[in-house]
Scaffold this active site. Structure first.
Site, PDB file in Angstrom:
ATOM      1  N   CYS A  44     -11.427   3.084  -0.041  1.00 21.90           N
ATOM      2  CA  CYS A  44      -9.890   3.414   0.310  1.00 21.90           C
ATOM      3  C   CYS A  44      -9.543   2.547   1.674  1.00 21.90           C
ATOM      4  O   CYS A  44     -10.282   2.655   2.444  1.00 21.90           O
ATOM      5  CB  CYS A  44      -9.776   4.520   0.281  1.00 21.90           C
ATOM      6  SG  CYS A  44      -8.257   5.138   1.219  1.00 21.90           S
ATOM      7  N   THR A  45      -8.321   1.495   1.316  1.00 21.35           N
ATOM      8  CA  THR A  45      -8.205   0.734   2.477  1.00 21.35           C
ATOM      9  C   THR A  45      -8.011   1.959   4.197  1.00 21.35           C
ATOM     10  O   THR A  45      -8.214   0.876   5.077  1.00 21.35           O
ATOM     11  CB  THR A  45      -7.224   0.022   2.487  1.00 21.35           C
ATOM     12  OG1 THR A  45      -5.609   0.524   1.479  1.00 21.35           O
ATOM     13  CG2 THR A  45      -7.695  -1.307   1.449  1.00 21.35           C
ATOM     14  N   HIS A  46      -7.452   2.896   3.438  1.00 24.27           N
ATOM     15  CA  HIS A  46      -7.107   3.605   5.159  1.00 24.27           C
ATOM     16  C   HIS A  46      -8.399   4.238   5.956  1.00 24.27           C
ATOM     17  O   HIS A  46      -8.282   4.834   6.807  1.00 24.27           O
ATOM     18  CB  HIS A  46      -6.742   4.936   4.448  1.00 24.27           C
ATOM     19  CG  HIS A  46      -5.103   5.088   4.265  1.00 24.27           C
ATOM     20  ND1 HIS A  46      -4.238   4.406   3.102  1.00 24.27           N
ATOM     21  CD2 HIS A  46      -3.614   5.659   4.985  1.00 24.27           C
ATOM     22  CE1 HIS A  46      -3.119   4.613   3.378  1.00 24.27           C
ATOM     23  NE2 HIS A  46      -2.926   6.248   4.198  1.00 24.27           N
ATOM     24  N   ASP A  68       0.950  -1.423  -0.300  1.00 18.94           N
ATOM     25  CA  ASP A  68       0.040   0.229  -0.438  1.00 18.94           C
ATOM     26  C   ASP A  68       1.063   1.633  -0.078  1.00 18.94           C
ATOM     27  O   ASP A  68       2.314   1.518   0.331  1.00 18.94           O
ATOM     28  CB  ASP A  68      -0.709  -0.215   1.505  1.00 18.94           C
ATOM     29  CG  ASP A  68      -2.161   1.527   1.895  1.00 18.94           C
ATOM     30  OD1 ASP A  68      -2.299   1.589   0.310  1.00 18.94           O
ATOM     31  OD2 ASP A  68      -1.972   1.398   2.271  1.00 18.94           O
ATOM     32  N   SER A  69       0.363   2.369  -0.058  1.00 23.43           N
ATOM     33  CA  SER A  69       0.535   3.776   0.042  1.00 23.43           C
ATOM     34  C   SER A  69       1.186   3.875   1.150  1.00 23.43           C
ATOM     35  O   SER A  69       2.859   4.357   1.415  1.00 23.43           O
ATOM     36  CB  SER A  69      -0.419   4.913  -0.764  1.00 23.43           C
ATOM     37  OG  SER A  69      -1.006   5.030   0.739  1.00 23.43           O
ATOM     38  N   CYS A  80      -4.011  -1.692  -1.825  1.00 27.55           N
ATOM     39  CA  CYS A  80      -4.600   0.191  -2.322  1.00 27.55           C
ATOM     40  C   CYS A  80      -5.608   0.267  -3.494  1.00 27.55           C
ATOM     41  O   CYS A  80      -5.177  -0.518  -4.456  1.00 27.55           O
ATOM     42  CB  CYS A  80      -3.109   0.724  -2.189  1.00 27.55           C
ATOM     43  SG  CYS A  80      -3.374   2.176  -2.587  1.00 27.55           S
ATOM     44  N   ASN A  81      -6.481   0.495  -3.441  1.00 27.00           N
ATOM     45  CA  ASN A  81      -7.513   1.412  -4.454  1.00 27.00           C
ATOM     46  C   ASN A  81      -7.125   2.091  -5.218  1.00 27.00           C
ATOM     47  O   ASN A  81      -6.538   2.001  -6.526  1.00 27.00           O
ATOM     48  CB  ASN A  81      -9.105   1.639  -4.123  1.00 27.00           C
ATOM     49  CG  ASN A  81      -9.270   0.601  -3.068  1.00 27.00           C
ATOM     50  OD1 ASN A  81      -9.475   0.922  -1.304  1.00 27.00           O
ATOM     51  ND2 ASN A  81     -10.910  -0.683  -3.850  1.00 27.00           N
ATOM     52  N   THR A  82      -6.148   3.165  -4.953  1.00 29.88           N
ATOM     53  CA  THR A  82      -5.100   3.975  -5.753  1.00 29.88           C
ATOM     54  C   THR A  82      -4.495   3.293  -6.581  1.00 29.88           C
ATOM     55  O   THR A  82      -4.565   3.209  -7.710  1.00 29.88           O
ATOM     56  CB  THR A  82      -4.732   5.567  -4.667  1.00 29.88           C
ATOM     57  OG1 THR A  82      -5.790   5.187  -3.945  1.00 29.88           O
ATOM     58  CG2 THR A  82      -4.791   6.238  -5.610  1.00 29.88           C
ATOM     59  N   TYR A 133      -0.555   8.946  -1.520  1.00 26.15           N
ATOM     60  CA  TYR A 133      -0.918   8.658  -3.563  1.00 26.15           C
ATOM     61  C   TYR A 133      -1.942   8.897  -4.228  1.00 26.15           C
ATOM     62  O   TYR A 133      -1.914  10.181  -5.153  1.00 26.15           O
ATOM     63  CB  TYR A 133      -1.125   7.279  -3.626  1.00 26.15           C
ATOM     64  CG  TYR A 133       0.370   6.458  -3.977  1.00 26.15           C
ATOM     65  CD1 TYR A 133       1.521   6.199  -3.274  1.00 26.15           C
ATOM     66  CD2 TYR A 133       0.086   4.817  -4.364  1.00 26.15           C
ATOM     67  CE1 TYR A 133       2.317   5.804  -3.473  1.00 26.15           C
ATOM     68  CE2 TYR A 133       1.829   3.698  -4.077  1.00 26.15           C
ATOM     69  CZ  TYR A 133       2.466   4.831  -3.928  1.00 26.15           C
ATOM     70  OH  TYR A 133       3.755   3.831  -3.356  1.00 26.15           O
ATOM     71  N   GLY A 134      -3.225   9.403  -3.810  1.00 16.19           N
ATOM     72  CA  GLY A 134      -4.664   9.618  -4.238  1.00 16.19           C
ATOM     73  C   GLY A 134      -4.962  11.270  -4.871  1.00 16.19           C
ATOM     74  O   GLY A 134      -5.699  11.185  -5.640  1.00 16.19           O
TER      75      GLY A 134
HETATM   76  N1  DGL Z   1      -4.695   3.033   0.778  1.00 18.75           N
HETATM   77  C1  DGL Z   1      -4.375   3.921  -0.783  1.00 18.75           C
HETATM   78  C2  DGL Z   1      -6.273   3.268  -1.182  1.00 18.75           C
HETATM   79  O1  DGL Z   1      -6.793   2.698  -0.666  1.00 18.75           O
HETATM   80  C3  DGL Z   1      -4.890   5.322  -0.821  1.00 18.75           C
HETATM   81  C4  DGL Z   1      -4.127   6.081   0.359  1.00 18.75           C
HETATM   82  C5  DGL Z   1      -3.533   7.335  -0.612  1.00 18.75           C
HETATM   83  O2  DGL Z   1      -4.009   8.635  -1.027  1.00 18.75           O
HETATM   84  O3  DGL Z   1      -2.160   7.088  -0.633  1.00 18.75           O
HETATM   85  O4  DGL Z   1      -6.731   3.931  -2.031  1.00 18.75           O
END
Ligand code: DGL
Length: 260
Positions: A180-182, A7-8, A70-72, A39-40
């Site tokens: 988003c996993t966060h 993940d990021s 990480c979805n992004t 990352y987003g």
């Molecule tokens: N955890 C990441 C996701 O699932 C993105 C978070 C980020 O912006 O880095 O999209």
């Protein structure tokens, strides 16, 4: 087999946390690109570069599969990574299908990062599910910052979420999807704000099930000793303060598991 969760940052721990429950005997590597999170809010090209760097490193560690938790990163880079590397690569997908299967005629609010909600991948998913009239997309970028600094349920988190969600008529919605996993760290505050009929859905079980499906011989349902190695952008985490930080994230995820 060694399996990498990437993940990021710390969001991917929510997917690993779920995997630990059902794949206790595997050897895991958790890689958080802490030097480059978030990352987003960056460009897709930048994210692609970061993901490629991480993949090279993980493949050199001898992993047999990579879960892009990480979805992004999934949105920006999974297609290219699958063209380039032959090992199983499991991406994230917002749990939109789950939401629509459970509640076919109600709207779904998919929350995610800007990259995910403006990407082709989510557009194609919506198209495939014929869900154009049932989906709204909302970016919640500040949740990534709050999560990274372990600010999980402060007044600032609550007021941010109340502000961002104020304009939705939730009577029309069946569910809110954590794309988003966060965002898994904020289920309690979301539960407090959303009407009780609105379900909070994440894609973690779907991703781990896909991992089990794709990786032959994976040892599920067996109890045993597990090994997890943590990396922050290629650096092995061994420092006790950093390991305690990771432990705090995992404990938070234990708490959030009870929130539905
Ligand atoms: N955890 C990441 C996701 O699932 C993105 C978070 C980020 O912006 O880095 O999209």
């Amino acid at each position: 087999m060694k399996i990498a969760f990437f993940d990021s940052g710390m969001g991917g721990l929510s997917v690993l946390h779920h995997a630990l429950k059902i794949l206790p005997q595997e050897e895991f590597i958790f890689y958080a690109d802490e030097d480059n999170v978030p990352y987003g809010t960056k460009s897709r090209e930048e994210v692609l570069k970061f993901v490629d760097e991480a993949f090279k490193f993980l493949i050199a560690q001898g992993v047999g599969a990579i879960v892009v938790a990480c979805n992004t990163a999934t949105s920006a880079a999974v297609k290219k990574m699958r063209e380039k590397y032959s090992l199983p690569i499991i991406g994230m997908e917002p749990a939109l299908k789950v939401a629509l299967d459970l509640f076919p005629a109600r709207k779904v609010l998919v929350t995610a990062t800007a990259i995910t909600i403006t990407g082709e991948k989510i557009r194609l998913l919506i198209e495939k599910l014929h869900a154009e009239n049932f989906v709204e997309l909302k970016a919640l970028p500040r949740l990534v910052e709050f999560a990274e600094r372990q600010e999980f349920n402060s007044a600032a988190v609550e007021s941010y979420l109340r502000g961002e969600l104020a304009d939705y008529d939730f009577e029309k919605f069946s569910s809110l999807v954590l794309g988003c996993t966060h965002f898994n760290y904020f289920k309690d505050t979301l539960r407090k704000i959303l009407p009780s009929h609105v379900k909070i859905l994440d894609g973690n079980a779907g991703t781990v099930n896909e991992l089990i499906r794709r990786v032959k011989g994976i040892r599920s349902q067996v109890s045993g000793v597990r090994e997890i190695k943590f990396f922050y952008s290629k650096r092995r985490v061994t420092d006790s303060a950093e390991l305690a930080r990771l432990e705090k994230f995992l404990r938070r995820l234990d708490e959030m598991e009870a929130v539905t």
